[in-house]
Structure formats: C-alpha cells, structure tokens
Design a protein around this motif. Structure first.
Motif, PDB file in Angstrom:
ATOM      1  N   TYR A 129       8.969   1.970  -9.482  1.00 13.02           N
ATOM      2  CA  TYR A 129       8.687   2.001 -10.914  1.00 13.02           C
ATOM      3  C   TYR A 129       7.214   2.340 -11.098  1.00 13.02           C
ATOM      4  O   TYR A 129       6.354   1.800 -10.401  1.00 13.02           O
ATOM      5  CB  TYR A 129       8.992   0.646 -11.569  1.00 13.02           C
ATOM      6  N   ALA A 130       6.923   3.222 -12.025  1.00 14.90           N
ATOM      7  CA  ALA A 130       5.556   3.702 -12.218  1.00 14.90           C
ATOM      8  C   ALA A 130       4.618   2.555 -12.597  1.00 14.90           C
ATOM      9  O   ALA A 130       4.986   1.680 -13.378  1.00 14.90           O
ATOM     10  CB  ALA A 130       5.528   4.776 -13.295  1.00 14.90           C
ATOM     11  N   PRO A 131       3.391   2.545 -12.065  1.00 12.82           N
ATOM     12  CA  PRO A 131       2.433   1.488 -12.411  1.00 12.82           C
ATOM     13  C   PRO A 131       1.868   1.692 -13.810  1.00 12.82           C
ATOM     14  O   PRO A 131       1.791   2.812 -14.319  1.00 12.82           O
ATOM     15  CB  PRO A 131       1.340   1.649 -11.347  1.00 12.82           C
ATOM     16  N   PHE A 132       1.479   0.594 -14.434  1.00  9.46           N
ATOM     17  CA  PHE A 132       0.768   0.656 -15.715  1.00  9.46           C
ATOM     18  C   PHE A 132      -0.228  -0.483 -15.757  1.00  9.46           C
ATOM     19  O   PHE A 132      -0.099  -1.467 -15.026  1.00  9.46           O
ATOM     20  CB  PHE A 132       1.744   0.616 -16.904  1.00  9.46           C
ATOM     21  N   LEU A 133      -1.220  -0.350 -16.611  1.00  2.00           N
ATOM     22  CA  LEU A 133      -2.360  -1.268 -16.628  1.00  2.00           C
ATOM     23  C   LEU A 133      -2.155  -2.360 -17.674  1.00  2.00           C
ATOM     24  O   LEU A 133      -2.758  -2.358 -18.743  1.00  2.00           O
ATOM     25  CB  LEU A 133      -3.649  -0.487 -16.898  1.00  2.00           C
ATOM     26  N   GLY A 134      -1.248  -3.263 -17.363  1.00  3.31           N
ATOM     27  CA  GLY A 134      -0.990  -4.410 -18.235  1.00  3.31           C
ATOM     28  C   GLY A 134       0.175  -4.208 -19.170  1.00  3.31           C
ATOM     29  O   GLY A 134       1.032  -5.073 -19.304  1.00  3.31           O
ATOM     30  N   ARG A 135       0.227  -3.071 -19.860  1.00  2.00           N
ATOM     31  CA  ARG A 135       1.338  -2.737 -20.754  1.00  2.00           C
ATOM     32  C   ARG A 135       1.865  -1.355 -20.400  1.00  2.00           C
ATOM     33  O   ARG A 135       1.127  -0.510 -19.881  1.00  2.00           O
ATOM     34  CB  ARG A 135       0.884  -2.748 -22.227  1.00  2.00           C
ATOM     35  N   ARG A 136       3.132  -1.115 -20.721  1.00  2.00           N
ATOM     36  CA  ARG A 136       3.749   0.166 -20.384  1.00  2.00           C
ATOM     37  C   ARG A 136       3.061   1.340 -21.071  1.00  2.00           C
ATOM     38  O   ARG A 136       3.156   2.474 -20.615  1.00  2.00           O
ATOM     39  CB  ARG A 136       5.236   0.146 -20.754  1.00  2.00           C
ATOM     40  N   SER A 137       2.399   1.071 -22.190  1.00  2.00           N
ATOM     41  CA  SER A 137       1.708   2.142 -22.921  1.00  2.00           C
ATOM     42  C   SER A 137       0.344   2.478 -22.324  1.00  2.00           C
ATOM     43  O   SER A 137      -0.380   3.299 -22.896  1.00  2.00           O
ATOM     44  CB  SER A 137       1.533   1.739 -24.389  1.00  2.00           C
ATOM     45  N   CYS A 138      -0.017   1.860 -21.180  1.00  2.00           N
ATOM     46  CA  CYS A 138      -1.343   2.041 -20.581  1.00  2.00           C
ATOM     47  C   CYS A 138      -1.221   2.574 -19.153  1.00  2.00           C
ATOM     48  O   CYS A 138      -1.371   1.817 -18.178  1.00  2.00           O
ATOM     49  CB  CYS A 138      -2.108   0.715 -20.583  1.00  2.00           C
ATOM     50  N   PRO A 139      -0.970   3.871 -18.974  1.00  2.00           N
ATOM     51  CA  PRO A 139      -0.882   4.420 -17.616  1.00  2.00           C
ATOM     52  C   PRO A 139      -2.269   4.563 -16.987  1.00  2.00           C
ATOM     53  O   PRO A 139      -3.264   4.750 -17.688  1.00  2.00           O
ATOM     54  CB  PRO A 139      -0.246   5.800 -17.842  1.00  2.00           C
ATOM     55  N   PRO A 140      -2.358   4.491 -15.668  1.00  2.00           N
ATOM     56  CA  PRO A 140      -3.656   4.700 -14.996  1.00  2.00           C
ATOM     57  C   PRO A 140      -4.066   6.156 -15.049  1.00  2.00           C
ATOM     58  O   PRO A 140      -3.222   7.061 -15.024  1.00  2.00           O
ATOM     59  CB  PRO A 140      -3.383   4.233 -13.562  1.00  2.00           C
ATOM     60  N   ALA A 141      -5.385   6.396 -15.108  1.00  2.00           N
ATOM     61  CA  ALA A 141      -5.898   7.760 -15.156  1.00  2.00           C
ATOM     62  C   ALA A 141      -6.069   8.345 -13.760  1.00  2.00           C
ATOM     63  O   ALA A 141      -6.155   9.555 -13.607  1.00  2.00           O
ATOM     64  CB  ALA A 141      -7.232   7.789 -15.896  1.00  2.00           C
ATOM     65  N   LEU A 142      -6.153   7.480 -12.738  1.00  2.00           N
ATOM     66  CA  LEU A 142      -6.381   7.902 -11.363  1.00  2.00           C
ATOM     67  C   LEU A 142      -5.401   7.159 -10.453  1.00  2.00           C
ATOM     68  O   LEU A 142      -4.827   6.139 -10.862  1.00  2.00           O
ATOM     69  CB  LEU A 142      -7.821   7.590 -10.943  1.00  2.00           C
ATOM     70  N   PRO A 143      -5.193   7.651  -9.222  1.00  2.00           N
ATOM     71  CA  PRO A 143      -4.334   6.899  -8.289  1.00  2.00           C
ATOM     72  C   PRO A 143      -4.810   5.453  -8.157  1.00  2.00           C
ATOM     73  O   PRO A 143      -6.004   5.183  -8.059  1.00  2.00           O
ATOM     74  CB  PRO A 143      -4.492   7.665  -6.973  1.00  2.00           C
ATOM     75  N   HIS A 197       0.835  -1.200   0.000  1.00  2.00           N
ATOM     76  CA  HIS A 197       0.000   0.000   0.000  1.00  2.00           C
ATOM     77  C   HIS A 197       0.871   1.252   0.000  1.00  2.00           C
ATOM     78  O   HIS A 197       0.630   2.211  -0.752  1.00  2.00           O
ATOM     79  CB  HIS A 197      -0.913  -0.032   1.223  1.00  2.00           C
ATOM     80  N   THR A 198       1.902   1.250   0.829  1.00  2.00           N
ATOM     81  CA  THR A 198       2.830   2.381   0.884  1.00  2.00           C
ATOM     82  C   THR A 198       3.592   2.514  -0.429  1.00  2.00           C
ATOM     83  O   THR A 198       3.806   3.629  -0.934  1.00  2.00           O
ATOM     84  CB  THR A 198       3.815   2.197   2.048  1.00  2.00           C
ATOM     85  N   ALA A 199       4.003   1.362  -1.001  1.00  2.00           N
ATOM     86  CA  ALA A 199       4.764   1.386  -2.251  1.00  2.00           C
ATOM     87  C   ALA A 199       3.953   1.988  -3.393  1.00  2.00           C
ATOM     88  O   ALA A 199       4.502   2.680  -4.261  1.00  2.00           O
ATOM     89  CB  ALA A 199       5.214  -0.027  -2.608  1.00  2.00           C
ATOM     90  N   LEU A 200       2.653   1.739  -3.425  1.00  2.00           N
ATOM     91  CA  LEU A 200       1.811   2.299  -4.491  1.00  2.00           C
ATOM     92  C   LEU A 200       1.736   3.817  -4.408  1.00  2.00           C
ATOM     93  O   LEU A 200       1.538   4.494  -5.423  1.00  2.00           O
ATOM     94  CB  LEU A 200       0.406   1.707  -4.416  1.00  2.00           C
ATOM     95  N   ARG A 201       1.895   4.366  -3.206  1.00  2.42           N
ATOM     96  CA  ARG A 201       1.858   5.823  -3.047  1.00  2.42           C
ATOM     97  C   ARG A 201       3.171   6.466  -3.470  1.00  2.42           C
ATOM     98  O   ARG A 201       3.178   7.615  -3.931  1.00  2.42           O
ATOM     99  CB  ARG A 201       1.547   6.174  -1.589  1.00  2.42           C
ATOM    100  N   THR A 202       4.276   5.759  -3.303  1.00  2.00           N
ATOM    101  CA  THR A 202       5.592   6.257  -3.717  1.00  2.00           C
ATOM    102  C   THR A 202       6.312   5.141  -4.474  1.00  2.00           C
ATOM    103  O   THR A 202       7.267   4.553  -3.971  1.00  2.00           O
ATOM    104  CB  THR A 202       6.422   6.702  -2.501  1.00  2.00           C
TER     105      THR A 202
END
Length: 240
Positions: A123-137, A115-120
């Motif tokens: 490596y940036a999260p992505f939704l399955g592929r690197r070309s798919c960034p999340p729109a919200l936290p 939970h803490t790691a997701l806040r900081t």
C-alpha cells in the motif's frame, strides 16, 4: 541492533495524536503511530492483524526535525458515501514544506524486511493522512553500526536548498531530535498517546509513550565562507 532511517518530506503532512469531532490537529513532528502505520501498510499488514503489528510497535522510535515547516489550517467538506448527505464542516491542520528524518531501532531482520517493503510497498505510503503523499522516496537506509542517536547524528541534513540558504555561514547546524525515553529517563519527558496497539477500524487503540527532546549537531553541506570585508581597510591604505 540496527537502525532504519526514513525521509518524511512533502508539500503537506499531518500527524495527529488525537482527534476530537470536527477538529483534526497535527503534532509538530511525525508520531510513532503514524510512522509505524506507514511501515505496516508498506509491508501489507492488514488493519486487524495485531499479531504482525506488535513487533513494529516494539521498535524504538526517534525523529529529527530537519525543516520544521509551517502549520496551516483547512476547512474540509465531505458527503456521506451512501446517502449523499453533507457531512459536518471539519477543521484540519497540516504542516507545509516540512522535512523530517525518522529512525527506528531494533532487530535487523525485521528492519531489513521493512526496508525492502518501502521500496516495493503493498500500500502506498502517505505522511499521516492519505491526502499527504511524500514528495521523495521515503526510505533512506539501513544502518548496522551505532544506535538511534548515533545514526541521526551522522545522517546528512535533508532540508530543502531554499531553507538551507540563510545558514550558509555556519559550519554546523543544531537540529532537534524527539526520541523515546530510555528506562530511567522520565525527567522532563512529554507523554503522547501514540504507541499503537491496534489499527483495527472497530477498536483502534493506542497506549501512552514518553518522549524526550534532544539535539544533535551535524555538518552543514551548504556552508560557504565569504572573504572578510572591512570598509575601513581603505582608510588604512590611504594613510600608509
């Protein structure tokens, strides 16, 4: 046991359980491998570190489909990074405008670290592929009461306002949940090869995982009850 919830929402998502040559498909909902990979990246776990990956892979996984999205297809071109030669044209599939609530159940200490790691994130999260960034936290919360299904039953509906609009006349919404089958629940279960064993580039490995389709009913925050209108009421008034 505690439960960590994630909101997976973005313009495009792609959750492939298998890829063959130039055709890259997507499942209709996030895979366990994709979500665990996102958590591992946020925690800074390197691809070949199978020892640190194992506790994440052992977490119980489920996902609620709040907004199923639309499947779209794209043709992808690329050039070799060294030689500059054109690579084969590939066909890739995505989910557009989808929203999911993923839940992972397990040890509280581990989930609190994630939970803490997701806040900081390292490596940036992505939704399955690197070309798919999340729109919200991505992170929604860490829950210490109830199991995975209990938490998914209590979480507010995360769908977009435009998607909720046609459902304003309903007090409750029924949403599909895809969850790992418990021991002895093998009936009517699907099997996916998305149980991660190793993300190492030279020997990426996944095992089979059983998944059940369930459902939950949750309050509709957009519910509106308009006054009842019957055009024949005017005739009754005139006759009176």
């Amino acid at each position: 046991m505690s439960v960590l919830t994630l909101r997976l929402a973005g313009p495009l998502q792609s959750w492939g359980a298998s890829a063959r040559f130039t055709r890259r498909t997507t499942e209709s909902a996030p895979t366990k491998s994709g979500v665990v990979g996102m958590l591992a990246a946020a925690a800074g776990i390197e691809r070949g570190d199978d020892r640190r990956l194992a506790p994440l892979a052992a977490l119980k996984f489920g996902v609620r489909i709040d907004q199923p999205g639309t499947r779209v297809r794209d043709f992808h071109t690329a050039h070799h990074g060294v030689t500059g030669k054109s690579m084969p044209l590939s066909e890739r599939f995505y989910l557009a405008d989808a929203v999911f609530v993923a839940a992972l159940e397990g040890d509280r200490t581990l989930l609190a670290e994630l939970h803490t790691a997701l806040r900081t994130p390292v490596y940036a999260p992505f939704l399955g592929r690197r070309s798919c960034p999340p729109a919200l936290p991505v992170e929604l919360g860490l829950h210490d009461e109830g199991g995975l299904m209990d938490v998914l039953r209590e979480m507010p509906w995360q769908a977009s306002a435009w998607y909720r609009r046609p459902y304003r006349g309903r007090d409750e919404i029924e949403l599909t949940v895809l969850r790992e089958a418990d021991e002895g629940e093998q009936h009517a279960a699907d099997v996916l090869r998305d149980q991660p064993l190793s993300f190492a580039a030279e020997h990426r490995r996944h095992a089979l995982r059983t998944q059940l389709s369930d459902s939950v009913r949750i309050p509709n925050p957009s519910a509106r009850h308009l006054p009842r209108h019957d055009p024949f009421d005017a005739l009754d008034e005139e006759s009176a």
